[in-house]
Scaffold this motif. Sequence first.
Motif, PDB file in Angstrom:
ATOM      1  N   GLY A  68      -0.303   6.729   4.127  1.00  0.00           N
ATOM      2  CA  GLY A  68      -1.343   7.749   4.074  1.00  0.00           C
ATOM      3  C   GLY A  68      -1.225   8.799   5.156  1.00  0.00           C
ATOM      4  O   GLY A  68      -1.644   9.939   4.966  1.00  0.00           O
ATOM      5  N   ASP A  69      -0.629   8.415   6.306  1.00  0.00           N
ATOM      6  CA  ASP A  69      -0.527   9.349   7.427  1.00  0.00           C
ATOM      7  C   ASP A  69       0.448   8.766   8.438  1.00  0.00           C
ATOM      8  O   ASP A  69       0.805   7.588   8.372  1.00  0.00           O
ATOM      9  CB  ASP A  69      -1.905   9.541   8.072  1.00  0.00           C
ATOM     10  CG  ASP A  69      -2.009  10.828   8.891  1.00  0.00           C
ATOM     11  OD1 ASP A  69      -1.009  11.565   9.001  1.00  0.00           O
ATOM     12  OD2 ASP A  69      -3.105  11.088   9.412  1.00  0.00           O
ATOM     13  N   GLY A 109       0.817  -1.202   0.000  1.00  0.00           N
ATOM     14  CA  GLY A 109       0.000   0.000   0.000  1.00  0.00           C
ATOM     15  C   GLY A 109       0.849   1.249   0.000  1.00  0.00           C
ATOM     16  O   GLY A 109       2.053   1.202  -0.257  1.00  0.00           O
ATOM     17  N   LYS A 110       0.191   2.366   0.281  1.00  0.00           N
ATOM     18  CA  LYS A 110       0.866   3.664   0.345  1.00  0.00           C
ATOM     19  C   LYS A 110       0.736   4.237   1.739  1.00  0.00           C
ATOM     20  O   LYS A 110      -0.269   4.040   2.420  1.00  0.00           O
ATOM     21  CB  LYS A 110       0.264   4.637  -0.663  1.00  0.00           C
ATOM     22  CG  LYS A 110       0.617   4.314  -2.088  1.00  0.00           C
ATOM     23  CD  LYS A 110       0.240   5.446  -2.999  1.00  0.00           C
ATOM     24  CE  LYS A 110       0.739   5.130  -4.398  1.00  0.00           C
ATOM     25  NZ  LYS A 110       0.554   6.257  -5.289  1.00  0.00           N
ATOM     26  N   VAL A 158      -0.010   4.918   8.921  1.00  0.00           N
ATOM     27  CA  VAL A 158      -1.312   4.518   8.406  1.00  0.00           C
ATOM     28  C   VAL A 158      -1.093   4.129   6.948  1.00  0.00           C
ATOM     29  O   VAL A 158      -0.676   4.957   6.140  1.00  0.00           O
ATOM     30  CB  VAL A 158      -2.352   5.655   8.516  1.00  0.00           C
ATOM     31  CG1 VAL A 158      -3.691   5.210   7.942  1.00  0.00           C
ATOM     32  CG2 VAL A 158      -2.494   6.120   9.954  1.00  0.00           C
ATOM     33  N   ILE A 159      -1.340   2.868   6.637  1.00  0.00           N
ATOM     34  CA  ILE A 159      -1.132   2.336   5.296  1.00  0.00           C
ATOM     35  C   ILE A 159      -2.493   2.169   4.624  1.00  0.00           C
ATOM     36  O   ILE A 159      -3.424   1.640   5.216  1.00  0.00           O
ATOM     37  CB  ILE A 159      -0.413   0.974   5.342  1.00  0.00           C
ATOM     38  CG1 ILE A 159       0.836   1.032   6.221  1.00  0.00           C
ATOM     39  CG2 ILE A 159      -0.099   0.477   3.933  1.00  0.00           C
ATOM     40  CD1 ILE A 159       1.855   2.034   5.805  1.00  0.00           C
ATOM     41  N   ASN A 160      -2.588   2.617   3.371  1.00  0.00           N
ATOM     42  CA  ASN A 160      -3.821   2.502   2.602  1.00  0.00           C
ATOM     43  C   ASN A 160      -3.537   1.629   1.388  1.00  0.00           C
ATOM     44  O   ASN A 160      -2.632   1.933   0.614  1.00  0.00           O
ATOM     45  CB  ASN A 160      -4.296   3.889   2.168  1.00  0.00           C
ATOM     46  CG  ASN A 160      -5.635   3.850   1.488  1.00  0.00           C
ATOM     47  OD1 ASN A 160      -5.904   2.991   0.662  1.00  0.00           O
ATOM     48  ND2 ASN A 160      -6.476   4.805   1.821  1.00  0.00           N
ATOM     49  N   ASP A 161      -4.318   0.545   1.246  1.00  0.00           N
ATOM     50  CA  ASP A 161      -4.116  -0.346   0.095  1.00  0.00           C
ATOM     51  C   ASP A 161      -5.145  -0.113  -1.012  1.00  0.00           C
ATOM     52  O   ASP A 161      -5.277  -0.908  -1.927  1.00  0.00           O
ATOM     53  CB  ASP A 161      -4.108  -1.817   0.525  1.00  0.00           C
ATOM     54  CG  ASP A 161      -5.477  -2.344   0.916  1.00  0.00           C
ATOM     55  OD1 ASP A 161      -6.449  -1.562   0.948  1.00  0.00           O
ATOM     56  OD2 ASP A 161      -5.573  -3.552   1.198  1.00  0.00           O
ATOM     57  N   GLY A 162      -5.910   0.985  -0.913  1.00  0.00           N
ATOM     58  CA  GLY A 162      -6.921   1.290  -1.908  1.00  0.00           C
ATOM     59  C   GLY A 162      -8.314   0.904  -1.460  1.00  0.00           C
ATOM     60  O   GLY A 162      -9.293   1.493  -1.898  1.00  0.00           O
ATOM     61  N   ASN A 163      -8.408  -0.100  -0.586  1.00  0.00           N
ATOM     62  CA  ASN A 163      -9.701  -0.557  -0.082  1.00  0.00           C
ATOM     63  C   ASN A 163      -9.856  -0.364   1.414  1.00  0.00           C
ATOM     64  O   ASN A 163     -10.957  -0.294   1.917  1.00  0.00           O
ATOM     65  CB  ASN A 163      -9.898  -2.044  -0.402  1.00  0.00           C
ATOM     66  CG  ASN A 163      -9.940  -2.307  -1.883  1.00  0.00           C
ATOM     67  OD1 ASN A 163     -10.568  -1.572  -2.634  1.00  0.00           O
ATOM     68  ND2 ASN A 163      -9.256  -3.351  -2.315  1.00  0.00           N
ATOM     69  N   ARG A 164      -8.758  -0.327   2.123  1.00  0.00           N
ATOM     70  CA  ARG A 164      -8.806  -0.240   3.585  1.00  0.00           C
ATOM     71  C   ARG A 164      -7.532   0.413   4.112  1.00  0.00           C
ATOM     72  O   ARG A 164      -6.551   0.562   3.392  1.00  0.00           O
ATOM     73  CB  ARG A 164      -8.969  -1.637   4.178  1.00  0.00           C
ATOM     74  CG  ARG A 164      -7.838  -2.527   3.781  1.00  0.00           C
ATOM     75  CD  ARG A 164      -8.100  -3.968   4.074  1.00  0.00           C
ATOM     76  NE  ARG A 164      -7.182  -4.717   3.197  1.00  0.00           N
ATOM     77  CZ  ARG A 164      -7.325  -5.949   2.881  1.00  0.00           C
ATOM     78  NH1 ARG A 164      -8.343  -6.618   3.342  1.00  0.00           N
ATOM     79  NH2 ARG A 164      -6.465  -6.552   2.113  1.00  0.00           N
ATOM     80  N   GLU A 165      -7.579   0.777   5.382  1.00  0.00           N
ATOM     81  CA  GLU A 165      -6.420   1.338   6.061  1.00  0.00           C
ATOM     82  C   GLU A 165      -6.056   0.445   7.232  1.00  0.00           C
ATOM     83  O   GLU A 165      -6.925  -0.173   7.841  1.00  0.00           O
ATOM     84  CB  GLU A 165      -6.720   2.743   6.585  1.00  0.00           C
ATOM     85  CG  GLU A 165      -6.861   3.773   5.510  1.00  0.00           C
ATOM     86  CD  GLU A 165      -7.037   5.174   6.066  1.00  0.00           C
ATOM     87  OE1 GLU A 165      -7.486   5.320   7.225  1.00  0.00           O
ATOM     88  OE2 GLU A 165      -6.727   6.120   5.336  1.00  0.00           O
TER      89      GLU A 165
END
Length: 80
Positions: free
Chosen positions: A18-19, A15-16, A30-37
């Motif tokens: 995010g925060d 993921g990316k 905070v990792i975001n994979d496009g569908n969830r964090e």
Amino acid sequence: MIGYGVFTDEGMHIGKLGDILWLPANDAYVINDGNREFLIPIIPEIVKSIDYSQRAVLITPTPEAVLPKFDMGPNIPGHS
């Protein structure tokens, strides 16, 4: 570092970033994979390195920091 890709030490993109949360016990990404964090604690046992030129964070998942199951995404450049 917000927006950096997050990869396992085996090269799997998870993921990316995010925060960044500044918490009492330990800080967390905070990792975001496009569908969830989800959260990754910022501790040396998990966060292994940050590659500023590749805009990537390299982590080693542990049993204490279990990641959700992921589909294999693109690998970090230079890793298999």
